[in-house]
Design a protein around this motif. Structure first.
Motif, PDB file in Angstrom:
ATOM      1  N   LEU A 436      48.044  35.737  51.013  1.00  0.00           N
ATOM      2  CA  LEU A 436      46.864  36.252  50.122  1.00  0.00           C
ATOM      3  C   LEU A 436      45.876  36.505  51.585  1.00  0.00           C
ATOM      4  O   LEU A 436      44.938  37.254  51.682  1.00  0.00           O
ATOM      5  N   HIS A 440      43.104  39.170  52.105  1.00  0.00           N
ATOM      6  CA  HIS A 440      41.766  39.421  52.229  1.00  0.00           C
ATOM      7  C   HIS A 440      41.465  39.699  53.613  1.00  0.00           C
ATOM      8  O   HIS A 440      40.017  40.395  53.997  1.00  0.00           O
ATOM      9  N   THR A 458      39.838  37.993  42.320  1.00  0.00           N
ATOM     10  CA  THR A 458      41.804  38.023  42.422  1.00  0.00           C
ATOM     11  C   THR A 458      41.673  36.988  41.116  1.00  0.00           C
ATOM     12  O   THR A 458      40.216  36.504  41.031  1.00  0.00           O
ATOM     13  N   ILE A 460      44.301  34.383  40.226  1.00  0.00           N
ATOM     14  CA  ILE A 460      45.366  33.777  41.279  1.00  0.00           C
ATOM     15  C   ILE A 460      45.612  32.492  40.631  1.00  0.00           C
ATOM     16  O   ILE A 460      44.623  32.221  39.953  1.00  0.00           O
ATOM     17  N   THR A 494      41.829  44.873  41.013  1.00  0.00           N
ATOM     18  CA  THR A 494      41.795  43.889  40.665  1.00  0.00           C
ATOM     19  C   THR A 494      43.500  42.932  40.312  1.00  0.00           C
ATOM     20  O   THR A 494      44.505  43.613  40.543  1.00  0.00           O
ATOM     21  N   LEU A 495      43.434  41.739  40.770  1.00  0.00           N
ATOM     22  CA  LEU A 495      44.501  41.218  41.780  1.00  0.00           C
ATOM     23  C   LEU A 495      44.879  40.635  41.035  1.00  0.00           C
ATOM     24  O   LEU A 495      44.240  38.996  40.990  1.00  0.00           O
ATOM     25  N   ASP A 496      46.021  40.331  40.054  1.00  0.00           N
ATOM     26  CA  ASP A 496      46.185  39.052  39.175  1.00  0.00           C
ATOM     27  C   ASP A 496      47.906  38.381  39.372  1.00  0.00           C
ATOM     28  O   ASP A 496      48.871  39.848  39.357  1.00  0.00           O
TER      29      ASP A 496
END
Length: 576
Positions: A436, A440, A458, A460, A494-496
Motif C-alpha cells: 500500500l 501511495h 481507499t 481498507i 476506488t481501492l477496496d
C-alpha cells in the motif's frame, strides 16, 4: 494428452458371490430333502389322521344306530304286540272303574320295568291326541309339546325317529336326546301314540367334540337331506339342505377351509364330522416348523461360513482397494496397513513403494514448474519495468521544463522509492502495508503528472495490513485503471480491500471509465494471443494473474467485470 479413464462395468462384489455360493450349497440339498420329506410326511399324516377320524366316525354312527334300534325294540314291548299293549286295550275298552285302576297300575309297573331294564332310555309315555292327554309317563312331562315340531331324523316300519332335540322331561331343560314316536292302533276311534326317549348321556357320547385330538363339529343330516343338528351354526344351519358326494360308504370332502368326513346309515340319516383345515394339518405344520428351524439353522451356519471367508478374503481386498483409493486421491503420506495374509501383504508393500515413487516424481515436477513460473514472472517484470521507467523519465523531462527545481526534487524522490520497491525485491512476499505504501507513492507520482485531475479512494480493513501478499500486484492494476479506465472529467479510482470469512483476502480496483466489451475482457484474460499488449493494455494485468497463480495455484481468483459507460472492476481473491 491423458487417455480417458474407462468406466467400471456393473459387476457383483466378491462378498455377494461368496454369500450366494454358500447359500446355494446349503439351500439346494435342504430343498431337495425337504421336498421328499414333505411328500412323505403329508401322505403319512393324512392317512393316519383320516383313518383315525373314520374309525371314530364309524363308532359314533354305530352308537347312534344302536340307540335308535334299542328304542325301537323297547317300544315294541309297549304296543299291541306286547303284553303292555294288550292291557292298554283292555284299559280303554273296560267300563269298570275298579278294573281300570288295576289295569292302570299294572301298565305303569310294566312301563317302569321296561325303563328299568333299559337304562339307556329316558322319558316314556302314551299320548292321546283326541283329548291331548298324556298317560302312564315314567317322568314328569312338559305338556307344551308337539310331535310336529320335533326334528325328524328318519322313518322306519310304523315308527318315526326324531332328534336331536330337547327332552320332554319338565325338569331336564337343555338336555339333548333322540326319540321315537310309534302309533298304537286300538279298536274303535281312539288312536294312541307311544313316545320313547333315549338317555341324554348317549347324545354326548355320540356327538363327541374332540376327534383324534382335534376340535370337531358334528352335523347330522336326516333321511330327507336336511340338517337336523349342527354345533357349527355359522356354516351349517339347522334346516339347511345339504347334498353330499358320498355314494353309500364313508366319504371325505373339502369345503373352503374345512374338511368333512361322513358316514351314511342304512336308515337314511348321515353323521358328519367337520374339522378345520388348520387343525387337520396341525401335525404336518409341526413337522414343517421343525424343518424350517433346521433349515434356518443350516442357512445361518452358511452365513457364518460366508462371514469367515469374507474376513479372510474380502476384507484384505478392501484394504488393498482403500490403499489404491488413497493413491488416486493423492494422499501419499498415509502409513501402510498390512492384512496379516502373506499374499495380500506383498501387494500392499508393492503399492506403498509405488506410492512413494509417485510422490517423489510429483515433487520433482512441482519444483520444475515452480522454477519455470518464476522465470516467466521475472521475464514479465523485465518487460514492464523499462516501460514504466520510460514514462517516468518523460514526465521528469516535462516537469523540468515547466516547474522549478523543488518540485523536481520531490518528484525524483518519490520516483526513487518506487523504483527501489519495484526492482529491489524480485519475486518476494511482502506485508500488505508495504504494498500500500508503494501504491501511495505511485499515486502521488501520477498526481504530479496529471496535476490532480483524478481522485483515488481507499477502503481498507486496518486489521489486514500485516497480511502477506505477493509484491507488485496492486500497481499494475491501478496503472491500467489510470491509463485506460478514467473518464475525461471527475476521474475516480476506488481501492477496496477486505476479507471473506477467515479464508480469503479480496482486493478490488474500481474505475469510472468507459468500460470494456466482453470481447476485450476475454482477450485481456488470455495468457497468450492478446492483441492489446502492443498498446500496453493487458501487460501488467497478465503479470498479476501469473504471479498469484504461481503462488496460490488454483486456490485464487482473477476476474474483470466491466460495463460500457460505467467503468471496470478488477478483483483478486487470494487465500490467507
Amino acid at each position: 494428452m491423458n487417455a480417458p479413464i474407462p468406466k467400471l462395468r456393473r459387476a457383483r462384489s466378491l462378498k455377494n458371490k461368496l454369500i450366494l455360493i454358500l447359500l446355494l450349497s446349503a439351500f439346494i440339498p435342504l430343498a431337495l430333502l425337504g421336498w421328499v420329506s414333505y411328500l412323505s410326511i403329508e401322505e403319512i399324516t393324512s392317512k393316519k389322521i383320516e383313518s383315525g377320524l373314520f374309525n371314530s366316525l364309524n363308532q359314533g354312527s354305530y352308537n347312534l344306530n344302536s340307540t335308535l334300534n334299542n328304542m325301537d325294540y323297547a317300544s315294541l314291548q309297549l304296543t299291541n304286540e306286547g303284553n303292555v299293549g294288550q292291557k292298554l286295550t283292555d284299559y280303554l275298552t273296560t267300563e269298570s272303574i275298579y278294573q281300570q285302576m288295576e289295569l292302570s297300575q299294572d301298565i305303569q309297573q310294566n312301563l317302569n320295568l321296561v325303563n328299568f331294564t333299559n337304562p339307556n332310555l329316558g322319558v316314556m309315555f302314551y299320548y292321546f291326541p283326541k283329548n291331548k292327554e298324556v298317560k302312564f309317563e315314567n317322568l314328569v312331562v312338559d305338556r307344551n309339546f308337539s310331535f310336529d315340531k320335533l326334528p325328524r331324523l328318519a322313518a322306519g316300519k310304523a315308527v318315526t325317529f326324531y332328534g336331536p332335540h330337547e327332552t320332554l322331561y319338565r325338569y331336564g331343560k337343555k338336555k339333548i336326546v333322540f326319540s321315537l314316536v310309534r302309533p298304537v292302533y286300538l279298536t274303535g276311534e281312539d288312536q294312541v301314540y307311544l313316545y320313547v326317549e333315549a338317555n341324554n348321556k348317549l347324545f354326548e357320547q355320540i356327538m363327541d367334540k374332540q376327534q383324534y385330538g382335534m376340535k370337531a363339529s358334528n352335523v347330522l343330516i336326516n333321511d330327507q337331506g336336511s340338517i337336523v343338528y349342527s354345533d357349527f351354526p355359522e356354516k351349517y344351519q339347522v334346516g339347511q339342505p345339504f347334498a353330499t358326494a358320498g355314494t353309500g360308504g364313508t366319504f371325505k370332502e373339502k369345503q373352503g377351509d374345512y374338511y368333512i368326513f361322513g358316514q351314511p346309515n342304512e336308515q337314511g340319516w348321515t353323521l358328519m364330522v367337520v374339522i378345520a383345515k388348520q387343525d387337520f394339518e396341525k401335525e404336518f405344520h409341526k413337522w414343517l416348523v421343525k424343518y424350517i428351524l433346521i433349515g434356518s439353522g443350516s442357512l445361518f451356519v452358511s452365513l457364518l461360513s460366508a462371514y469367515a471367508l469374507w474376513r479372510t478374503v474380502y476384507r484384505p481386498l478392501k484394504k488393498v482397494g482403500h490403499d489404491i483409493q488413497l493413491l488416486a486421491s493423492s494422499k501419499f503420506d498415509s502409513p501402510v496397513s498390512y492384512t496379516n495374509i502373506k499374499e495380500f501383504d506383498i501387494v500392499m508393500q508393492k503399492s506403498y513403494q509405488m506410492r512413494t515413487r509417485i510422490q517423489d516424481l510429483i515433487g520433482d515436477i512441482e519444483l520444475r514448474e515452480t522454477n519455470k513460473r518464476q522465470l516467466e514472472v521475472e521475464k514479465l517484470l523485465y518487460q514492464i519495468n523499462p516501460h514504466f521507467i520510460h514514462n517516468t523519465l518523460n514526465t521528469i523531462q516535462w516537469l523540468a521544463r515547466m516547474k522549478g527545481q523543488t518540485e523536481i526534487d520531490q518528484f525524483v524522490s518519490v520516483f526513487t522509492r518506487i523504483l527501489h520497491y519495484n526492482l529491489g525485491k524480485k519475486g518476494e512476499i511482502v506485508p500488505l502495508r508495504d504494498e500500500l505504501a508503494a501504491i501511495h507513492d505511485y499515486i502521488a507520482l501520477q498526481r504530479v503528472r496529471y496535476d490532480c485531475e483524478f481522485q483515488v479512494v481507499t477502503d481498507i480493513d486496518e486489521g489486514l495490513l500485516d497480511t502477506d501478499v505477493p509484491r507488485f500486484i496492486l500497481q499494475p492494476i491501478v496503472e491500467n485503471a489510470l491509463y485506460h479506465g478514467l473518464s475525461d472529467e471527475n476521474g475516480k479510482i476506488t481501492l477496496d480491500i477486505h476479507k471473506v470469512s477467515d479464508h480469503y483476502l479480496i482486493i478490488e480496483v474500481i474505475d469510472n471509465g468507459e468500460g470494456m466489451t466482453a470481447e476485450e475482457i476475454a482477450k485481456v484474460m488470455l495468457e497468450e494471443k492478446n492483441p492489446l499488449r502492443d498498446s500496453g493494455l493487458g501487460i501488467g494485468l497478465d503479470y498479476v494473474k501469473r504471479v498469484i497463480q504461481a503462488h496460490y495455484g488454483d486456490d485464487c481468483l482473477f476476474s474483470i467485470d466491466s460495463r460500457i459507460g460505467q467503468g471496470t472492476t478488477v478483483t483478486l481473491k487470494i487465500p490467507f
